[in-house]
Design an enzyme around this catalytic site. Structure first.
Site, short mmCIF file in Angstrom:
data_model
loop_
_atom_site.label_atom_id
_atom_site.label_comp_id
_atom_site.label_asym_id
_atom_site.label_seq_id
_atom_site.Cartn_x
_atom_site.Cartn_y
_atom_site.Cartn_z
CD GLN A 184 -3.57 -4.29 6.72
OE1 GLN A 184 -3.40 -3.34 5.96
NE2 GLN A 184 -4.24 -5.37 6.35
CE LYS A 202 -3.91 -2.20 2.27
NZ LYS A 202 -4.50 -2.64 3.53
CG ASP A 256 -10.10 -0.09 5.07
OD1 ASP A 256 -9.96 -0.39 3.87
OD2 ASP A 256 -9.40 -0.56 5.99
#
Ligand code: NDP
Length: 296
Positions: free
Chosen positions: A98, A54, A121
């Site tokens: 994460q 990422k 997200d």
């Protein structure tokens, strides 16, 4: 029928190029550089790989990448304090924590402490509610990537019968909401669904997000249907490690009209959509027009 392969790797490269163009324009015309902060707690090897890739792709499209690696025994208080700092940092437009988090940390609490406008997200309860009510939100990256590929392949999805197999909060449910938003007739199947083969056979669009290797055989697929395989399963075959999806690709490709492979389908689209969401968040934060074609 031999299915057309929907090349997620090539599509994702196109999306990233579009993001990079927009980022360059933002820098030149507005002096703004979008920034994505990724928070990793602990040393889970798979999470480390994801975070590294990422970060690399964030920099490649011209954005600023801020990585925060915390010890596995970081307290909830310290993690929340970091998120608060990032929420208030104007250089940070997107925040991603994460998952999974170590067991002693409350995932819901942590995710819901992110400023919803920076929640790239799309897991914050406000964004879930906005998506469910058809309002502007941050959309979870994996389902957004699937939607982009479906729109690209079909144009309009209006009136199509769609079956989503899996009802998780991160894939199945938001995927179903997005398909409904595009006027599909949506069925959500799960482990208690009766006669799953029959349900799948009715679908023009099948999205498989289960986490069971090659669970959907070709004879469940309606002739000409579009198959989006979200599953990423590591298996051992002929003494070798292999990645396979939730769909039996070989037999499904004989009946489907179009299908995403694993690897090289949905996976690459997920990171591309994370970058697209960060760009969208940056444009919204600065009251600038949103990039076209990169949101739901
Ligand atoms: P979850 O484990 O959270 O959810 C799986 C879902 O599948 C559940 O709703 C479960 O039903 C359902 N299910 C399990 N067994 C069956 C069955 N026999 N028949 C029908 N439904 C069943 O998984 P995720 O949604 O997080 O992920 C799904 C897959 O997608 C995984 O392989 C994951 O690795 C992959 N993934 C890929 C991403 C990408 O970027 N390509 C991103 C995210 C996930 P129930 O609710 O009843 O238990």
């Amino acid at each position: 029928m031999v299915a057309q392969v929907i090349d997620g790797k090539a599509f994702a490269a196109k999306v990233r190029a579009q993001v990079a163009d927009q980022v360059a324009k933002l820098k030149e015309e507005n002096g703004i550089t979008p920034g994505l902060a990724v928070v990793l707690v602990g040393e889970d090897p798979a999470s480390q790989v994801y975070v590294r890739s990422k970060g690399k792709m964030t920099v490649e499209v011209g954005m600023n990448s801020y990585e925060h690696k915390l010890d596995v025994d970081t307290s909830e208080e310290d993690l929340l304090a970091l998120i608060d700092k990032l929420n208030n940092d104007p250089a940070v437009h997107g925040i991603l924590v994460q998952l999974p988090l170590p067991k002693h940390l409350n995932e819901d609490l942590v995710i819901n402490s992110i400023d919803p406008s920076k929640d790239v997200d799309g897991f914050h309860i406000s964004n879930v509610g906005l998506l469910g009510t058809g309002q502007k939100s941050m959309v979870p990256c994996t389902p957004l990537g699937c939607l982009m590929m479906l729109r690209d392949h079909h144009g309009s999805l209006s009136g199509m019968d769609a079956v989503v197999i899996g009802r998780s909060n991160i894939v199945g449910k938001p995927m179903a909401q997005l398909l409904l938003g595009d006027s599909c007739t949506v069925t959500i199947a799960h482990s208690r669904t009766k006669d799953l083969p029959d349900v799948v056979r009715r679908a023009d669009i099948v999205v498989a997000a289960v986490g069971r290797p090659e669970m959907v055989p070709g004879d469940w697929i309606k002739e000409g249907a579009t198959v989006i395989d979200v599953g990423i399963n590591r298996i051992e075959r002929d003494g070798k490690n292999k990645l396979v999806g939730d769909v039996d690709y070989a037999s499904a490709a004989e009946r489907a009209g179009a299908i995403t492979p694993v690897p090289g389908g949905v996976g690459p689209m997920t990171i591309a959509c994370l970058l697209a969401n960060t760009l969208t968040a940056c444009c919204r934060a600065n009251s600038l027009p949103e990039p076209e074609g990169l949101t739901a």
